[in-house]
Design an enzyme around this catalytic site. Structure first.
Site, PDB file in Angstrom:
ATOM      1  N   ASP A 238      -7.350  -4.807  14.515  1.00 23.92           N
ATOM      2  CA  ASP A 238      -7.135  -3.362  14.382  1.00 23.92           C
ATOM      3  C   ASP A 238      -6.773  -3.107  12.912  1.00 23.92           C
ATOM      4  O   ASP A 238      -5.649  -2.752  12.591  1.00 23.92           O
ATOM      5  CB  ASP A 238      -5.991  -2.973  15.327  1.00 23.92           C
ATOM      6  CG  ASP A 238      -5.714  -1.486  15.319  1.00 23.92           C
ATOM      7  OD1 ASP A 238      -6.484  -0.732  14.719  1.00 23.92           O
ATOM      8  OD2 ASP A 238      -4.690  -1.090  15.909  1.00 23.92           O
ATOM      9  N   SER A 239      -7.749  -3.291  12.062  1.00 21.88           N
ATOM     10  CA  SER A 239      -7.461  -3.354  10.626  1.00 21.88           C
ATOM     11  C   SER A 239      -7.773  -2.046   9.909  1.00 21.88           C
ATOM     12  O   SER A 239      -8.314  -1.105  10.485  1.00 21.88           O
ATOM     13  CB  SER A 239      -8.325  -4.450  10.004  1.00 21.88           C
ATOM     14  OG  SER A 239      -9.679  -4.060  10.043  1.00 21.88           O
TER      15      SER A 239
ATOM     16  N   ASP B 220       0.596   0.994  13.566  1.00 16.37           N
ATOM     17  CA  ASP B 220       0.896   2.318  14.131  1.00 16.37           C
ATOM     18  C   ASP B 220       1.271   2.234  15.605  1.00 16.37           C
ATOM     19  O   ASP B 220       1.811   3.192  16.171  1.00 16.37           O
ATOM     20  CB  ASP B 220      -0.301   3.262  13.936  1.00 16.37           C
ATOM     21  CG  ASP B 220      -1.566   2.698  14.540  1.00 16.37           C
ATOM     22  OD1 ASP B 220      -1.725   2.783  15.761  1.00 16.37           O
ATOM     23  OD2 ASP B 220      -2.406   2.151  13.786  1.00 16.37           O
TER      24      ASP B 220
ATOM     25  N   GLN C   6       0.825  -1.202   0.000  1.00 13.68           N
ATOM     26  CA  GLN C   6       0.000   0.000   0.000  1.00 13.68           C
ATOM     27  C   GLN C   6       0.865   1.260   0.000  1.00 13.68           C
ATOM     28  O   GLN C   6       2.060   1.214   0.254  1.00 13.68           O
ATOM     29  CB  GLN C   6      -0.889   0.017   1.248  1.00 13.68           C
ATOM     30  CG  GLN C   6      -0.114  -0.110   2.550  1.00 13.68           C
ATOM     31  CD  GLN C   6      -0.922  -0.722   3.684  1.00 13.68           C
ATOM     32  OE1 GLN C   6      -2.141  -0.670   3.672  1.00 13.68           O
ATOM     33  NE2 GLN C   6      -0.242  -1.276   4.665  1.00 13.68           N
TER      34      GLN C   6
HETATM   35  N1  AG3 Z   1      -7.937   1.389  11.641  1.00 19.65           N
HETATM   36  C1  AG3 Z   1      -9.259   1.742  11.165  1.00 19.65           C
HETATM   37  C2  AG3 Z   1      -9.268   2.882  10.229  1.00 19.65           C
HETATM   38  C3  AG3 Z   1     -10.510   3.034   9.456  1.00 19.65           C
HETATM   39  C4  AG3 Z   1     -10.552   4.388   8.898  1.00 19.65           C
HETATM   40  N2  AG3 Z   1     -11.257   4.453   7.666  1.00 19.65           N
HETATM   41  C5  AG3 Z   1     -11.218   5.514   6.843  1.00 19.65           C
HETATM   42  N3  AG3 Z   1     -10.532   6.568   7.172  1.00 19.65           N
HETATM   43  N4  AG3 Z   1     -11.866   5.448   5.758  1.00 19.65           N
HETATM   44  C6  AG3 Z   1      -7.179   2.331  12.318  1.00 19.65           C
HETATM   45  C7  AG3 Z   1      -5.929   1.772  12.895  1.00 19.65           C
HETATM   46  C8  AG3 Z   1      -5.529   2.459  14.143  1.00 19.65           C
HETATM   47  N5  AG3 Z   1      -4.636   1.688  14.922  1.00 19.65           N
END
Ligand code: AG3
Length: 285
Positions: A155-156, A86, A31
């Protein structure tokens, strides 16, 4: 000159943050990874152009994805975190002395490298001795595990691109198998507001429900995510997140939080009527 980051929340809605400086932009095997600095939200991380965390509001997401399951079962010792490059979820988990091991299955090592360099507030606890990093696809990682974890946190990213497999039936079934009898699965569950997000969140709920006897959905307000209204899924073979909460016990741990508290723990499971209706009417293929 003004520099703006824009995420398309829908075809008709854009969300923009004024950027002071772009700190990093790399393309990994999986990505595109960018980090920006902004006046309003501090530094923020985007993956394929979607906001993952900002320094200003990440505490909401990370408090809710970690402290809800940990307060429901404070005896949790073995945790698997999927995604989480993160480091925010790991930072919150390491605050519990009682946790013995935190396995992290993150598909993209470059996310961790970038966050360690540019987002030290979240990527602060990767070096805790209990944290074991596995740079591989969470879908594959969990396949070979049986009754090994007390808690799995998904945590995706959103359910497309590298995160897609983490919203499949196969994945949830394998999580069920990887959890012990009193295991808990918590996942980021998308938003109930815009059409495409609604589809993902209904589908996730339906699929999780086909494996776990106790499934609940809870909410938080996250200003930088689409609509600002975000959901999390709680699924367990045994626990009810409200009945099994021992508020006095959690409060006695002395963990200081900025969003989570034990009153909010009970309140966040009370959902708006339209969200309850969406969750009741799920029909998966
Ligand atoms: N994970 C979920 C993020 C989803 C946000 N979606 C979007 N901006 N369209 C975040 C990971 C944090 N540890």
């Amino acid at each position: 000159m003004e520099l703006w980051f824009t995420e398309k929340h829908t075809e008709n809605v854009h969300f923009s943050i004024r950027v002071e400086k772009q700190l990093c932009s790399v393309q990994s095997e999986f990505q595109r990874i960018d980090v920006f600095d902004s006046t309003e939200f501090g530094r923020f991380l985007t993956l394929d152009g979607l906001v993952m965390i900002t320094e200003k509001d990440e505490f909401i997401y990370h408090d809710m994805i970690v402290h809800i399951p940990m307060a429901t079962n404070p005896k949790i010792k073995n945790v698997l975190v999927i995604g989480a490059g993160d480091g925010g979820t790991i930072r919150e988990l390491t605050r519990y002395q009682s946790i013995e091991q935190i396995d992290v299955a993150e598909i993209d090592e470059m996310v961790v490298t970038v966050c360690r360099e540019h987002l030290p507030k979240t990527a602060s606890r990767f070096s805790d001795p209990r944290v074991v990093l596995h740079f591989e696809d969470g879908l594959r990682y969990v396949r070979s595990k049986t009754e090994q974890y007390d808690l799995i946190i998904v945590d995706s990213t959103d359910p497309f691109g590298p995160g897609e497999g983490l919203f499949t039936k196969e994945f949830y079934g394998n999580c069920f198998k990887a959890l012990r009898d009193d295991g808990i699965l918590v996942n980021q569950h998308e938003s109930p507001y815009y059409k495409d997000d609604v589809m993902s969140m209904k589908r996730a709920h339906q699929r999780i429900q086909s494996f776990f006897p106790n499934c609940r959905v809870y909410q938080a307000h996250i200003p930088t995510y689409p609509s600002g209204h975000w959901l999390f899924g709680f699924a367990s073979k045994k626990y009810d997140p409200i009945k099994d909460l021992d508020a006095d016990l959690w409060n006695s741990l002395g963990i200081k939080t900025k969003y989570y508290n034990t009153e909010l723990h009970k309140g966040c499971f009370a959902l708006p009527t339209y969200v309850n209706e969406l969750l009741e009417n799920t029909d998966d293929e």
